[in-house]
Design a protein around this motif. Structure first.
Motif, PDB file in Angstrom:
ATOM      1  N   THR A 283      37.811  42.160  32.732  1.00 43.95           N
ATOM      2  CA  THR A 283      38.969  43.017  32.951  1.00 43.95           C
ATOM      3  C   THR A 283      40.027  42.296  33.785  1.00 43.95           C
ATOM      4  O   THR A 283      41.222  42.411  33.511  1.00 43.95           O
ATOM      5  N   ALA A 284      39.582  41.549  34.790  1.00 41.72           N
ATOM      6  CA  ALA A 284      40.534  40.848  35.661  1.00 41.72           C
ATOM      7  C   ALA A 284      41.319  39.786  34.904  1.00 41.72           C
ATOM      8  O   ALA A 284      42.432  39.444  35.305  1.00 41.72           O
ATOM      9  N   VAL A 285      40.765  39.268  33.814  1.00 43.23           N
ATOM     10  CA  VAL A 285      41.488  38.276  33.024  1.00 43.23           C
ATOM     11  C   VAL A 285      42.730  38.895  32.392  1.00 43.23           C
ATOM     12  O   VAL A 285      43.796  38.294  32.370  1.00 43.23           O
ATOM     13  N   PHE A 286      42.601  40.118  31.898  1.00 40.85           N
ATOM     14  CA  PHE A 286      43.680  40.754  31.140  1.00 40.85           C
ATOM     15  C   PHE A 286      44.515  41.725  31.967  1.00 40.85           C
ATOM     16  O   PHE A 286      45.599  42.100  31.553  1.00 40.85           O
ATOM     17  N   ALA A 287      43.992  42.164  33.094  1.00 41.93           N
ATOM     18  CA  ALA A 287      44.695  43.155  33.914  1.00 41.93           C
ATOM     19  C   ALA A 287      45.772  42.476  34.760  1.00 41.93           C
ATOM     20  O   ALA A 287      45.753  41.254  34.950  1.00 41.93           O
ATOM     21  N   PRO A 288      46.690  43.267  35.284  1.00 38.90           N
ATOM     22  CA  PRO A 288      47.654  42.703  36.234  1.00 38.90           C
ATOM     23  C   PRO A 288      46.934  42.127  37.461  1.00 38.90           C
ATOM     24  O   PRO A 288      45.820  42.532  37.785  1.00 38.90           O
ATOM     25  N   THR A 289      47.559  41.194  38.112  1.00 37.07           N
ATOM     26  CA  THR A 289      46.930  40.496  39.239  1.00 37.07           C
ATOM     27  C   THR A 289      46.454  41.450  40.314  1.00 37.07           C
ATOM     28  O   THR A 289      45.378  41.266  40.877  1.00 37.07           O
ATOM     29  N   VAL A 290      47.213  42.495  40.591  1.00 37.84           N
ATOM     30  CA  VAL A 290      46.854  43.407  41.668  1.00 37.84           C
ATOM     31  C   VAL A 290      45.530  44.123  41.374  1.00 37.84           C
ATOM     32  O   VAL A 290      44.766  44.415  42.299  1.00 37.84           O
ATOM     33  N   VAL A 291      45.214  44.370  40.129  1.00 36.21           N
ATOM     34  CA  VAL A 291      43.951  45.034  39.787  1.00 36.21           C
ATOM     35  C   VAL A 291      42.780  44.119  40.132  1.00 36.21           C
ATOM     36  O   VAL A 291      41.786  44.557  40.716  1.00 36.21           O
ATOM     37  N   GLY A 292      42.884  42.844  39.803  1.00 37.02           N
ATOM     38  CA  GLY A 292      41.826  41.900  40.158  1.00 37.02           C
ATOM     39  C   GLY A 292      41.659  41.759  41.655  1.00 37.02           C
ATOM     40  O   GLY A 292      40.536  41.679  42.162  1.00 37.02           O
ATOM     41  N   LEU A 293      42.775  41.757  42.377  1.00 38.53           N
ATOM     42  CA  LEU A 293      42.697  41.666  43.831  1.00 38.53           C
ATOM     43  C   LEU A 293      42.062  42.910  44.435  1.00 38.53           C
ATOM     44  O   LEU A 293      41.282  42.818  45.387  1.00 38.53           O
TER      45      LEU A 293
ATOM     46  N   GLU B  57      44.788  27.987  38.026  1.00 36.97           N
ATOM     47  CA  GLU B  57      45.510  29.113  37.424  1.00 36.97           C
ATOM     48  C   GLU B  57      44.677  30.387  37.485  1.00 36.97           C
ATOM     49  O   GLU B  57      45.210  31.489  37.548  1.00 36.97           O
ATOM     50  N   ALA B  58      43.357  30.229  37.479  1.00 35.02           N
ATOM     51  CA  ALA B  58      42.453  31.384  37.512  1.00 35.02           C
ATOM     52  C   ALA B  58      42.021  31.705  38.944  1.00 35.02           C
ATOM     53  O   ALA B  58      40.910  32.162  39.177  1.00 35.02           O
ATOM     54  N   TRP B  59      42.893  31.518  39.908  1.00 38.98           N
ATOM     55  CA  TRP B  59      42.541  31.718  41.310  1.00 38.98           C
ATOM     56  C   TRP B  59      42.072  33.131  41.612  1.00 38.98           C
ATOM     57  O   TRP B  59      41.183  33.342  42.403  1.00 38.98           O
ATOM     58  N   ARG B  60      42.647  34.125  40.936  1.00 39.44           N
ATOM     59  CA  ARG B  60      42.239  35.506  41.210  1.00 39.44           C
ATOM     60  C   ARG B  60      40.821  35.755  40.710  1.00 39.44           C
ATOM     61  O   ARG B  60      40.073  36.532  41.291  1.00 39.44           O
ATOM     62  N   LEU B  61      40.429  35.080  39.624  1.00 38.88           N
ATOM     63  CA  LEU B  61      39.057  35.220  39.145  1.00 38.88           C
ATOM     64  C   LEU B  61      38.072  34.573  40.112  1.00 38.88           C
ATOM     65  O   LEU B  61      36.985  35.110  40.342  1.00 38.88           O
ATOM     66  N   TRP B  62      38.459  33.439  40.685  1.00 37.69           N
ATOM     67  CA  TRP B  62      37.585  32.790  41.658  1.00 37.69           C
ATOM     68  C   TRP B  62      37.444  33.646  42.911  1.00 37.69           C
ATOM     69  O   TRP B  62      36.353  33.741  43.478  1.00 37.69           O
ATOM     70  N   LEU B  63      38.535  34.257  43.350  1.00 33.89           N
ATOM     71  CA  LEU B  63      38.452  35.158  44.513  1.00 33.89           C
ATOM     72  C   LEU B  63      37.570  36.357  44.214  1.00 33.89           C
ATOM     73  O   LEU B  63      36.755  36.766  45.047  1.00 33.89           O
ATOM     74  N   LEU B  64      37.728  36.933  43.024  1.00 35.96           N
ATOM     75  CA  LEU B  64      36.901  38.074  42.643  1.00 35.96           C
ATOM     76  C   LEU B  64      35.435  37.682  42.567  1.00 35.96           C
ATOM     77  O   LEU B  64      34.566  38.399  43.057  1.00 35.96           O
ATOM     78  N   LEU B  65      35.163  36.541  41.992  1.00 34.05           N
ATOM     79  CA  LEU B  65      33.786  36.076  41.893  1.00 34.05           C
ATOM     80  C   LEU B  65      33.188  35.804  43.267  1.00 34.05           C
ATOM     81  O   LEU B  65      32.036  36.162  43.543  1.00 34.05           O
ATOM     82  N   ALA B  66      33.968  35.198  44.159  1.00 34.49           N
ATOM     83  CA  ALA B  66      33.482  34.924  45.516  1.00 34.49           C
ATOM     84  C   ALA B  66      33.239  36.213  46.295  1.00 34.49           C
ATOM     85  O   ALA B  66      32.304  36.293  47.092  1.00 34.49           O
ATOM     86  N   ALA B  67      34.060  37.225  46.062  1.00 29.15           N
ATOM     87  CA  ALA B  67      33.888  38.491  46.780  1.00 29.15           C
ATOM     88  C   ALA B  67      32.729  39.305  46.219  1.00 29.15           C
ATOM     89  O   ALA B  67      32.048  40.012  46.955  1.00 29.15           O
ATOM     90  N   ALA B  68      32.491  39.212  44.916  1.00 31.07           N
ATOM     91  CA  ALA B  68      31.476  40.048  44.282  1.00 31.07           C
ATOM     92  C   ALA B  68      30.102  39.397  44.207  1.00 31.07           C
ATOM     93  O   ALA B  68      29.093  40.100  44.081  1.00 31.07           O
ATOM     94  N   ALA B  69      30.036  38.076  44.260  1.00 36.49           N
ATOM     95  CA  ALA B  69      28.754  37.383  44.119  1.00 36.49           C
ATOM     96  C   ALA B  69      27.716  37.793  45.161  1.00 36.49           C
ATOM     97  O   ALA B  69      26.537  37.946  44.813  1.00 36.49           O
ATOM     98  N   PRO B  70      28.069  37.993  46.430  1.00 35.89           N
ATOM     99  CA  PRO B  70      27.033  38.408  47.388  1.00 35.89           C
ATOM    100  C   PRO B  70      26.374  39.738  47.037  1.00 35.89           C
ATOM    101  O   PRO B  70      25.190  39.930  47.314  1.00 35.89           O
ATOM    102  N   LEU B  71      27.116  40.641  46.430  1.00 34.09           N
ATOM    103  CA  LEU B  71      26.504  41.903  46.008  1.00 34.09           C
ATOM    104  C   LEU B  71      25.389  41.663  45.008  1.00 34.09           C
ATOM    105  O   LEU B  71      24.374  42.350  45.017  1.00 34.09           O
ATOM    106  N   LEU B  72      25.582  40.711  44.146  1.00 35.16           N
ATOM    107  CA  LEU B  72      24.588  40.421  43.122  1.00 35.16           C
ATOM    108  C   LEU B  72      23.458  39.551  43.662  1.00 35.16           C
ATOM    109  O   LEU B  72      22.286  39.822  43.417  1.00 35.16           O
ATOM    110  N   LEU B  73      23.791  38.530  44.414  1.00 36.90           N
ATOM    111  CA  LEU B  73      22.797  37.549  44.830  1.00 36.90           C
ATOM    112  C   LEU B  73      21.874  38.038  45.939  1.00 36.90           C
ATOM    113  O   LEU B  73      20.743  37.563  46.043  1.00 36.90           O
TER     114      LEU B  73
END
Length: 182
Positions: free
Chosen positions: A62-72, A25-41
């Motif tokens: 923010t991605a948890v509460f925002a509309p899906t398009v914002v997280g994407l 159900e949290a697929w957009r959070l996993w995508l966001l984490l996968a896209a942003a993790a290289p910047l941090l690591l």
């Protein structure tokens, strides 16, 4: 009727499926984490890493509460920023700061729009009706237009470097020898 012997196994299976459902159900959070993790690591500087970690934490919340398009969009911006940072050869550390600032600003825009919408939904005042539609249109434009500006900034940073009076190798040699030549 006595409890069947297989009932505890069914409960474990039910719990496992509930966890799988929550993760999917949290697929957009996993995508966001996968896209942003290289910047941090892949950042070596601890100060820059701390700033990016803070920005990414607020992005995930923010991605948890925002509309899906914002997280994407946040994920696309993080991925594009990482790609630009890896391709940058002129001044990658300055570009990293600009990426961090750009992501932080978009998170603030998304939080502001969500706050505005929640306040507007709670008040329901008639005297806000005329201005509310105008502000709603501005908020929607900001949510969709800012990522375009962010990608334009990345393109500018990659392709439009300021001209140097000499080659980078000559500039480094001049700085190292303090202008006295070799």
């Amino acid at each position: 009727m006595p409890n069947p012997w297989w009932l505890p196994g069914l409960w474990v299976l039910n719990g496992f499926l509930a966890v799988v459902y929550a993760v999917l159900e949290a697929w957009r959070l996993w995508l966001l984490l996968a896209a942003a993790a290289p910047l941090l690591l892949q950042q070596q500087d601890t100060l820059r890493r701390r700033w990016m970690a803070g920005v990414l934490a607020v992005m995930l919340i923010t991605a948890v509460f925002a509309p899906t398009v914002v997280g994407l969009m946040m994920g696309a911006m993080a991925l594009g920023g990482w790609l630009a940072w890896r391709l940058e050869r002129f001044n990658p550390q300055a570009l990293y700061w600009r990426i961090t600032q750009g992501l932080a600003l978009y998170v603030l825009i998304a939080l502001g729009v969500m706050l505005y919408r929640s306040v507007l939904a709670r008040t329901g005042q008639d005297w806000l009706a005329g201005g509310a539609s105008y502000l709603e249109a501005l908020a929607a434009i900001a949510l969709y237009a800012y990522p375009v500006g962010f990608f334009a900034m990345l393109a500018q940073a990659l392709f439009a470097h300021p001209p140097l009076p000499q080659t980078p190798e000559d500039l480094i040699a001049q700085v190292r020898t303090r202008g006295k030549g070799l």
